[in-house]
Design a protein around this motif. Structure first.
Motif, PDB file in Angstrom:
ATOM      1  N   VAL A 113       2.539  69.907  11.847  1.00 58.03           N
ATOM      2  CA  VAL A 113       2.236  71.980  12.503  1.00 58.03           C
ATOM      3  C   VAL A 113       3.574  71.759  12.569  1.00 58.03           C
ATOM      4  CG1 VAL A 113       1.519  73.702  13.401  1.00 58.03           C
ATOM      5  CG2 VAL A 113       0.202  71.629  11.906  1.00 58.03           C
ATOM      6  N   CYS A 114       4.345  72.754  12.598  1.00 63.03           N
ATOM      7  CA  CYS A 114       6.042  72.830  13.694  1.00 63.03           C
ATOM      8  C   CYS A 114       6.501  74.110  13.296  1.00 63.03           C
ATOM      9  CB  CYS A 114       6.689  71.504  12.932  1.00 63.03           C
ATOM     10  SG  CYS A 114       6.745  71.810  11.672  1.00 63.03           S
ATOM     11  N   ARG A 115       6.834  75.103  14.109  1.00 64.97           N
ATOM     12  CA  ARG A 115       7.942  76.470  13.898  1.00 64.97           C
ATOM     13  C   ARG A 115       9.207  75.464  12.999  1.00 64.97           C
ATOM     14  NH1 ARG A 115       9.705  78.323  19.426  1.00 64.97           N
ATOM     15  NH2 ARG A 115      10.258  76.173  20.778  1.00 64.97           N
ATOM     16  N   GLU A 116       9.331  74.622  13.067  1.00 60.63           N
ATOM     17  CA  GLU A 116      10.527  74.127  11.880  1.00 60.63           C
ATOM     18  C   GLU A 116      10.541  72.666  11.535  1.00 60.63           C
ATOM     19  OE1 GLU A 116      15.474  74.608  11.741  1.00 60.63           O
ATOM     20  OE2 GLU A 116      14.399  75.802  13.287  1.00 60.63           O
ATOM     21  N   ALA A 117      10.394  73.096  10.469  1.00 58.45           N
ATOM     22  CA  ALA A 117      10.263  71.742   9.872  1.00 58.45           C
ATOM     23  C   ALA A 117      11.738  70.597  10.107  1.00 58.45           C
ATOM     24  CB  ALA A 117       9.595  71.159   8.457  1.00 58.45           C
ATOM     25  N   SER A 118      11.544  69.078  10.318  1.00 63.60           N
ATOM     26  CA  SER A 118      12.674  67.765  10.226  1.00 63.60           C
ATOM     27  C   SER A 118      12.538  67.375   9.163  1.00 63.60           C
ATOM     28  CB  SER A 118      12.584  67.403  11.952  1.00 63.60           C
ATOM     29  OG  SER A 118      11.395  66.354  11.881  1.00 63.60           O
ATOM     30  N   ALA A 119      14.421  67.022   8.344  1.00 68.52           N
ATOM     31  CA  ALA A 119      14.096  66.141   7.357  1.00 68.52           C
ATOM     32  C   ALA A 119      13.549  64.494   8.074  1.00 68.52           C
ATOM     33  CB  ALA A 119      15.390  65.386   7.406  1.00 68.52           C
ATOM     34  N   GLU A 120      13.389  64.363   9.124  1.00 69.61           N
ATOM     35  CA  GLU A 120      12.153  62.827   9.777  1.00 69.61           C
ATOM     36  C   GLU A 120      11.385  62.918   9.628  1.00 69.61           C
ATOM     37  OE1 GLU A 120      16.181  63.714  11.872  1.00 69.61           O
ATOM     38  OE2 GLU A 120      14.651  64.670  11.663  1.00 69.61           O
ATOM     39  N   LEU A 121      10.415  64.721   9.599  1.00 70.29           N
ATOM     40  CA  LEU A 121       8.940  63.990   9.644  1.00 70.29           C
ATOM     41  C   LEU A 121       8.924  64.579   8.351  1.00 70.29           C
ATOM     42  CD1 LEU A 121       6.181  65.399  11.204  1.00 70.29           C
ATOM     43  CD2 LEU A 121       7.253  67.965  10.824  1.00 70.29           C
ATOM     44  N   GLU A 122       9.389  65.194   7.534  1.00 71.58           N
ATOM     45  CA  GLU A 122       9.919  65.197   5.397  1.00 71.58           C
ATOM     46  C   GLU A 122       9.097  63.213   5.256  1.00 71.58           C
ATOM     47  OE1 GLU A 122      12.809  67.476   4.443  1.00 71.58           O
ATOM     48  OE2 GLU A 122      12.241  69.263   4.583  1.00 71.58           O
ATOM     49  N   GLU A 123      10.419  62.665   5.441  1.00 74.46           N
ATOM     50  CA  GLU A 123       9.897  61.303   5.466  1.00 74.46           C
ATOM     51  C   GLU A 123       8.934  61.045   5.364  1.00 74.46           C
ATOM     52  OE1 GLU A 123      12.823  59.428   6.747  1.00 74.46           O
ATOM     53  OE2 GLU A 123      14.513  60.278   6.180  1.00 74.46           O
ATOM     54  N   VAL A 124       8.009  61.809   6.579  1.00 77.58           N
ATOM     55  CA  VAL A 124       6.658  61.031   6.862  1.00 77.58           C
ATOM     56  C   VAL A 124       5.127  61.169   6.637  1.00 77.58           C
ATOM     57  CG1 VAL A 124       7.532  59.394   8.443  1.00 77.58           C
ATOM     58  CG2 VAL A 124       6.945  61.331   9.200  1.00 77.58           C
ATOM     59  N   ALA A 125       5.369  62.791   6.792  1.00 80.00           N
ATOM     60  CA  ALA A 125       3.772  63.638   6.516  1.00 80.00           C
ATOM     61  C   ALA A 125       4.069  63.449   5.327  1.00 80.00           C
ATOM     62  CB  ALA A 125       4.645  65.347   7.167  1.00 80.00           C
ATOM     63  N   ALA A 126       2.460  63.673   5.135  1.00 81.85           N
ATOM     64  CA  ALA A 126       1.751  64.188   4.170  1.00 81.85           C
ATOM     65  C   ALA A 126       2.303  64.908   3.707  1.00 81.85           C
ATOM     66  CB  ALA A 126       0.225  64.067   4.048  1.00 81.85           C
ATOM     67  N   ARG A 127       1.846  66.389   4.330  1.00 82.10           N
ATOM     68  CA  ARG A 127       1.776  67.649   4.176  1.00 82.10           C
ATOM     69  C   ARG A 127       2.574  68.140   5.500  1.00 82.10           C
ATOM     70  NH1 ARG A 127      -2.127  71.904   4.003  1.00 82.10           N
ATOM     71  NH2 ARG A 127      -3.389  70.372   4.197  1.00 82.10           N
ATOM     72  N   ILE A 128       3.547  68.877   5.551  1.00 79.28           N
ATOM     73  CA  ILE A 128       3.941  70.111   6.850  1.00 79.28           C
ATOM     74  C   ILE A 128       3.039  71.395   6.802  1.00 79.28           C
ATOM     75  CG2 ILE A 128       6.056  70.660   7.991  1.00 79.28           C
ATOM     76  CD1 ILE A 128       7.522  68.457   7.109  1.00 79.28           C
ATOM     77  N   ILE A 129       2.946  72.150   7.832  1.00 78.95           N
ATOM     78  CA  ILE A 129       2.557  73.754   7.992  1.00 78.95           C
ATOM     79  C   ILE A 129       3.685  74.056   8.396  1.00 78.95           C
ATOM     80  CG2 ILE A 129       0.788  75.434   8.253  1.00 78.95           C
ATOM     81  CD1 ILE A 129      -1.178  73.323   8.234  1.00 78.95           C
ATOM     82  N   GLY A 130       5.044  74.749   8.167  1.00 85.61           N
ATOM     83  CA  GLY A 130       6.034  75.494   9.018  1.00 85.61           C
ATOM     84  C   GLY A 130       5.515  76.446   9.415  1.00 85.61           C
ATOM     85  N   GLY A 131       6.852  76.800  10.374  1.00 86.21           N
ATOM     86  CA  GLY A 131       6.944  78.753  10.104  1.00 86.21           C
ATOM     87  C   GLY A 131       5.712  79.284  11.505  1.00 86.21           C
ATOM     88  N   VAL A 132       4.936  77.388  12.448  1.00 84.84           N
ATOM     89  CA  VAL A 132       4.222  77.664  13.018  1.00 84.84           C
ATOM     90  C   VAL A 132       4.564  78.436  14.243  1.00 84.84           C
ATOM     91  CG1 VAL A 132       1.328  77.146  14.023  1.00 84.84           C
ATOM     92  CG2 VAL A 132       2.423  76.870  11.189  1.00 84.84           C
ATOM     93  N   ASP A 133       4.332  79.745  15.188  1.00 83.57           N
ATOM     94  CA  ASP A 133       3.773  79.815  16.399  1.00 83.57           C
ATOM     95  C   ASP A 133       3.017  79.666  17.007  1.00 83.57           C
ATOM     96  OD1 ASP A 133       4.802  80.504  19.353  1.00 83.57           O
ATOM     97  OD2 ASP A 133       5.455  82.125  18.664  1.00 83.57           O
ATOM     98  N   VAL A 134       2.025  78.488  17.841  1.00 82.74           N
ATOM     99  CA  VAL A 134       0.743  78.527  18.114  1.00 82.74           C
ATOM    100  C   VAL A 134       0.629  78.886  18.867  1.00 82.74           C
ATOM    101  CG1 VAL A 134       0.446  76.027  16.539  1.00 82.74           C
ATOM    102  CG2 VAL A 134       1.250  75.790  19.190  1.00 82.74           C
ATOM    103  N   THR A 135       1.769  80.341  19.822  1.00 79.58           N
ATOM    104  CA  THR A 135       0.621  80.765  21.280  1.00 79.58           C
ATOM    105  C   THR A 135       0.438  82.536  20.725  1.00 79.58           C
ATOM    106  OG1 THR A 135       3.459  81.702  21.346  1.00 79.58           O
ATOM    107  CG2 THR A 135       2.790  79.791  21.844  1.00 79.58           C
ATOM    108  N   THR A 136       1.088  82.378  18.800  1.00 86.77           N
ATOM    109  CA  THR A 136       0.580  83.282  18.234  1.00 86.77           C
ATOM    110  C   THR A 136      -0.659  83.729  17.580  1.00 86.77           C
ATOM    111  OG1 THR A 136       2.068  83.837  16.911  1.00 86.77           O
ATOM    112  CG2 THR A 136       2.530  84.017  18.417  1.00 86.77           C
TER     113      THR A 136
END
Length: 223
Positions: free
Chosen positions: A34-57
């Motif tokens: 879970v992140c605001r903006e995915a990275s290429a490094e995360l894309e290599e290991v994550a089964a799934r990415i939920i991007g564009g998430v601001d956990v303060t809102t």
């Protein structure tokens, strides 16, 4: 964590969060980053990415819950954080508010939003800081960071007590002084070393020691 377990990590696109993602992916877990903006490094290991998430809102939390709808979560790692500096005489209270939102309120928001999806035997790990220890403060300063991490520790302890009857254990974990962008890469240990220690503490977390505040090295820290 055993293979086929689902691990959700906030702030997973870099630093400690990314190394935790790599660690659990290597163990065969399904890692959801879970992140605001995915990275290429995360894309290599994550089964799934939920991007564009601001956990303060509210919108960010809604996007997170929508993305995880129906998903059972074995381990939730609240890792996203912010370090800023304030000195007496020139304190920026907007900075303190921002750190409270990201470091303290956001993990509680995430935990409350997802707790119904964590089964008995599941775990929550809050990545906090030794700087959140009031007893250990012998240098002052860092008003927003210290206060926000102390608040996170208090929230985590309450979560541990509330969730113990449901079979869910909670830990507050200090990663160590890690060589990440947050400290301009000036830390004492690598993100890989930190992630290994944190994973060991999470593996040892159970309902008997739930609510504890640990260093990644295994040292129990004072409140």
């Amino acid at each position: 964590m055993s293979a086929s377990k689902t691990v959700v990590i906030t702030g997973a696109n870099r630093g400690i969060g990314l190394e935790l993602a790599r660690h659990y992916a290597a163990e065969g877990c399904d890692v959801i980053g879970v992140c605001r903006e995915a990275s290429a490094e995360l894309e290599e290991v994550a089964a799934r990415i939920i991007g564009g998430v601001d956990v303060t809102t509210d919108n960010g939390i809604q996007k997170l819950t929508d993305g995880l709808s129906g998903q059972s979560i074995d381990l939730l790692i609240n890792n996203a954080g912010l370090l800023q500096d304030e000195k007496l005489g020139s304190i920026d209270f907007d900075s303190i508010r921002t750190q409270m939102e990201i470091n303290a309120y956001a993990p509680l928001r995430v935990a409350e939003a997802l707790v119904s999806q964590i089964p008995s035997g599941g775990k929550i790990a809050n990545i906090t800081s030794r700087m959140g220890s009031i007893a250990d403060n012998d240098s002052g300063g860092r008003y927003g960071y210290r206060a926000s991490k102390a608040a996170l520790n208090a929230f985590g302890k309450s979560l541990a007590m509330d969730l113990k009857p449901k079979g869910v254990a909670v830990a507050q974990l200090h990663p160590g002084y890690v060589q990440t962008r947050m400290v301009n890469f000036g830390g004492l240990i690598s993100p890989e070393e930190s992630a290994k220690g944190l994973a060991a503490r999470i593996a040892g977390l159970n309902l008997e020691n739930t609510g504890s505040f640990w260093h990644s090295s295994g040292e129990e820290l004072p409140w």
